[in-house]
Design an enzyme around this catalytic site. Structure first.
Site, PDB file in Angstrom:
ATOM      1  N   SER A 191       1.714  -9.731  -0.709  1.00  8.20           N
ATOM      2  CA  SER A 191       1.393  -8.307  -0.665  1.00  8.20           C
ATOM      3  C   SER A 191       1.538  -7.672   0.701  1.00  8.20           C
ATOM      4  O   SER A 191       1.633  -6.450   0.808  1.00  8.20           O
ATOM      5  CB  SER A 191      -0.030  -8.073  -1.183  1.00  8.20           C
ATOM      6  OG  SER A 191      -0.964  -8.830  -0.430  1.00  8.20           O
TER       7      SER A 191
ATOM      8  N   GLU B  56      -9.927   5.546   3.018  1.00  6.35           N
ATOM      9  CA  GLU B  56     -10.704   4.440   3.556  1.00  6.35           C
ATOM     10  C   GLU B  56      -9.739   3.289   3.825  1.00  6.35           C
ATOM     11  O   GLU B  56      -8.677   3.206   3.228  1.00  6.35           O
ATOM     12  CB  GLU B  56     -11.774   4.006   2.542  1.00  6.35           C
ATOM     13  CG  GLU B  56     -11.323   3.027   1.478  1.00  6.35           C
ATOM     14  CD  GLU B  56     -10.212   3.528   0.549  1.00  6.35           C
ATOM     15  OE1 GLU B  56      -9.413   2.689   0.082  1.00  6.35           O
ATOM     16  OE2 GLU B  56     -10.126   4.746   0.296  1.00  6.35           O
TER      17      GLU B  56
ATOM     18  N   LYS C 269       0.809  -1.217   0.000  1.00  2.00           N
ATOM     19  CA  LYS C 269       0.000   0.000   0.000  1.00  2.00           C
ATOM     20  C   LYS C 269       0.846   1.273   0.000  1.00  2.00           C
ATOM     21  O   LYS C 269       0.405   2.325  -0.476  1.00  2.00           O
ATOM     22  CB  LYS C 269      -0.931   0.013   1.213  1.00  2.00           C
ATOM     23  CG  LYS C 269      -1.970  -1.099   1.215  1.00  2.00           C
ATOM     24  CD  LYS C 269      -2.993  -0.926   0.113  1.00  2.00           C
ATOM     25  CE  LYS C 269      -4.135  -1.906   0.219  1.00  2.00           C
ATOM     26  NZ  LYS C 269      -5.118  -1.749  -0.879  1.00  2.00           N
TER      27      LYS C 269
END
Length: 369
Positions: A356, A102, A80
């Site tokens: 990830s 969010e 991210k």
């Protein structure tokens, strides 16, 4: 405006059109500015920890050459940060110093809070109260970093509702605020913007795999919720026709596997909805996959046949989570554990999986099972 076959576009209130036009113009300017790319590259190297390595998981999948692209080793513990850093630099170029975001699993919220601390921005993160319960360590990290975490108490109290609240905030404060969306979803230019900021994963992984194996993988596998880590990984291999692309959804949130075309959060894609177009509830043990939609480019890749999308159950993800931990000394997040569950079943020998994120945030959920 970029679209993906029948998918993408903008389905938003008129009040947001000027902000999206401003964002798109700023994004095009940034793409044309070599200084933008240089700054992101430097931030990735000196702040984020890029390039992230490949790890051969020889005990987890002894009959294969299965490699993990280690986005869990990026600063903040997940992919991210790639997107958050890029959008923070873009927001600064646009003169926006308040960020709303969010989050579901909390890793995007942590990344947003991290870059806001780094750039001196105000940060508000919307998070469903059920996800706050499941991901308490990440809530604490966000608050330590100076973000205000606002609980969302309606609906399923998960990512879908958190996204809706973040959009409402943005509409209200559009003059001063940038919406730092966390996945390759939403109205244009967000799907393209997030894809390009995450494409560093695929570029690095392709070069690294070639270096170590002197060939490309037979198949590339990534988990898919909204789809940002997957589209970033797939971006490096889209032109390699002999490399299969496999996305793995949560079985209870399979927007691509069981969904239908419709509009959610400003874009047309494949969504979980009934015959009347009402959004259905999604379920996954993984807060990051618990979303009833997906990025429009994934829907296009599915329809075109370039990528295949399959599901994994909570139980299969938990088994893969525990097996990788015991076999390799790597604790994965529950999201990529879904990808791991399917990857080791493949008949292919040369397999590349996007790991990830790391699993610190999921320990309470896993240990309660």
């Amino acid at each position: 405006m970029t679209t993906y076959g029948d998918y993408g576009g903008r389905y938003v209130p008129e009040t947001l059109v000027p902000a999206l036009d401003e964002l798109e113009a700023g994004w095009r300017d940034a793409q044309a500015d070599p200084g933008f790319a240089r700054e992101l590259d430097e931030l990735g190297r000196t702040y984020g920890g890029r390039p992230t390595p490949l790890t051969l998981a020889s005990r987890f999948a002894p009959a294969k050459r299965l490699y993990l692209k280690r986005e869990d080793l990026l600063h903040t513990g997940a992919h991210k940060l790639n997107n958050a850093l890029g959008q923070a630099v873009l927001a600064r170029r646009l003169g926006k110093r308040r960020i709303v975001a969010e989050t579901g699993a909390g890793q995007h919220g942590v990344a947003a809070a991290t870059v806001c601390a780094r750039f001196g921005f105000d940060c508000v993160v919307y998070m469903g109260s059920e996800d706050m319960r499941r991901q308490r360590p990440n809530v604490e990290r966000m608050e330590l970093l100076g973000a205000e975490v606002r609980p969302v108490e309606f609906g399923t109290r998960t990512l879908k509702e958190a996204t809706s609240e973040a959009i409402r905030d943005w509409i209200t404060n559009v003059e001063t605020t940038h919406y730092l969306i966390g996945s390759a979803v939403g109205p244009e230019p967000y799907p393209e913007l997030v894809r390009e900021l995450q494409a560093v994963i695929g570029r690095e992984a392709r070069a690294q795999f070639l270096d170590v194996e002197e060939r490309l993988p037979e198949v590339v596998v990534a988990c898919v919720g909204g789809g940002s880590n997957a589209i970033g990984m797939f971006a490096g291999f889209l032109d390699d026709e002999d490399v299969r692309l496999v996305g793995v959804e949560a079985a209870g949130a399979a927007s691509l596997g069981t969904g239908r075309a419709g509009v959610l959060h400003g874009a047309r894609s494949s969504i979980l909805a009934d015959e009347d177009g009402q959004i259905l509830d999604a379920h996954s043990i993984s807060a990051g996959l618990d979303y009833p939609g997906v990025g429009p480019e994934h829907a296009f890749l599915r329809d075109s046949g370039r990528a295949q999308y399959v599901g994994a159950t909570d139980e299969e993800a938990l088994t893969a989570f525990r097996d990788l931990t015991r076999a390799e000394g790597i604790i994965p997040a529950l999201e990529p554990a879904h990808a791991l569950a399917r990857a080791r079943e493949l008949e292919d020998t040369y397999v590349l999986v996007c790991l990830s994120g790391r699993g610190d945030k999921d320990l309470a959920e896993v240990l309660s099972r």
